[in-house]
Design an enzyme around this catalytic site. Sequence first.
Site, PDB file in Angstrom:
ATOM      1  N   THR A 110       0.131   2.228  -3.113  1.00  0.00           N
ATOM      2  CA  THR A 110       0.629   3.163  -2.106  1.00  0.00           C
ATOM      3  C   THR A 110       1.756   2.520  -1.300  1.00  0.00           C
ATOM      4  O   THR A 110       1.730   1.327  -1.028  1.00  0.00           O
ATOM      5  CB  THR A 110      -0.527   3.544  -1.158  1.00  0.00           C
ATOM      6  OG1 THR A 110      -1.526   4.224  -1.908  1.00  0.00           O
ATOM      7  CG2 THR A 110      -0.046   4.418  -0.016  1.00  0.00           C
ATOM      8  N   THR A 141      -3.116   1.537   3.129  1.00  0.00           N
ATOM      9  CA  THR A 141      -3.212   1.477   1.674  1.00  0.00           C
ATOM     10  C   THR A 141      -4.543   0.841   1.304  1.00  0.00           C
ATOM     11  O   THR A 141      -4.946  -0.141   1.927  1.00  0.00           O
ATOM     12  CB  THR A 141      -2.057   0.673   1.056  1.00  0.00           C
ATOM     13  OG1 THR A 141      -2.285   0.523  -0.354  1.00  0.00           O
ATOM     14  CG2 THR A 141      -1.927  -0.717   1.674  1.00  0.00           C
ATOM     15  N   GLY A 142      -5.225   1.405   0.318  1.00  0.00           N
ATOM     16  CA  GLY A 142      -6.506   0.808  -0.060  1.00  0.00           C
ATOM     17  C   GLY A 142      -7.480   1.817  -0.605  1.00  0.00           C
ATOM     18  O   GLY A 142      -7.101   2.853  -1.155  1.00  0.00           O
ATOM     19  N   GLY A 162      -9.277   4.650  -0.461  1.00  0.00           N
ATOM     20  CA  GLY A 162      -9.112   5.803   0.404  1.00  0.00           C
ATOM     21  C   GLY A 162     -10.384   6.404   0.941  1.00  0.00           C
ATOM     22  O   GLY A 162     -10.438   6.848   2.095  1.00  0.00           O
TER      23      GLY A 162
END
Length: 365
Positions: free
Chosen positions: A198, A249-250, A252
């Site tokens: 992302t 980011t990660g 979700g």
Amino acid sequence: MRLILLFGALFMSLAAPASATSEKVAEPGWSLVIHGGAGVIERSRISPETDAAVRAALARALEAGSSVLSNGGDAMDAVQAAIIVLEDDPNFNAGHGAVFTYEGTNELDAAVMDGAERKAGAIARASATKNPILLARKVMEESPHVLLSGEGADRFSAEQGLDQVDNSYFATPERKRQLEELKAKKVGWFDVDLKYGTVGAVARDTKGNVAAGTSTGGLTGKRYGRIGDSPLIGAGTYADNRSCAISATGAGEFFIRVGVAHEICTRIRMKAEARAEFLVQEAARGGRTLDAANQQDLLASALSADEVQSIADAVIGEMGALGGSGGIIYLTPWGHQGYSFDTPGMYRGMASSDGTSSVAVYGDE
């Protein structure tokens, strides 16, 4: 009530932070922080060629956003400019280079938020807009809605005159290989290799406004119309002139459960308000007059850089304790800026009006 109103006036009247020891109001400055994803990003896993390409792209994104800000442009325009560069680069999971769904298509999510009025726009599962971040901004500026999805988002995009592309534009051979590898392993619901590509940006302009944006293709092998945190305001994207701007980011699902972006902003705002109220009381007891310069010093000293970092780290820690992983970038209206992530690496960079600019990839940088 008087103290609450006074603190609100401080936020409205100040454009940039000053040193806590300064006797003058600092000239307005700008700041920009970007990311290109977090995850299992280690030197042993990244080729020298990919490392160099990622760093070059991050530098180009910083240059694009910095050019807007250094010429007096708005934070939102800078966020957009930086993210477009990353969406166009196949090294990142956004726009051209987005990962595949389980069915072999590409579905794009994106969001933007303006901290001045807390206006926001987002799209999920779009399939034909060349730069999804532009569509998210159109939702914010040209519709009464915050989030559009799927076929409706695509139709709105075409009506707004944005560049339309065939869904195959987003695909790359490497993303196709990743999907095939995932299917061959039969490991579960989606990619477990923990590489979240992302992209996002947060900016503070010379008027003191902050903005945030995030864009993603989601997770390799996602199914059943899965939507992550990136387009959800308060989970993966948030901006508020009273506290900070965040892009995440990660994993979700965990960012959604914690409401990471909004949670960080809320904690910063509440702590700053409480600290400023205390300082106002102290000033009144000492007979001080809160003229513009004193107000600037008061607000600038309400929270330290370490305190802001500690708040971001604490929320990321809580998300991690639930089983998630990833990171965020942050930027306050007072100039605090940085990252917080619990993964081995995070593609990231920052620049500001003091002339500093840097990019990094691994956790030890």
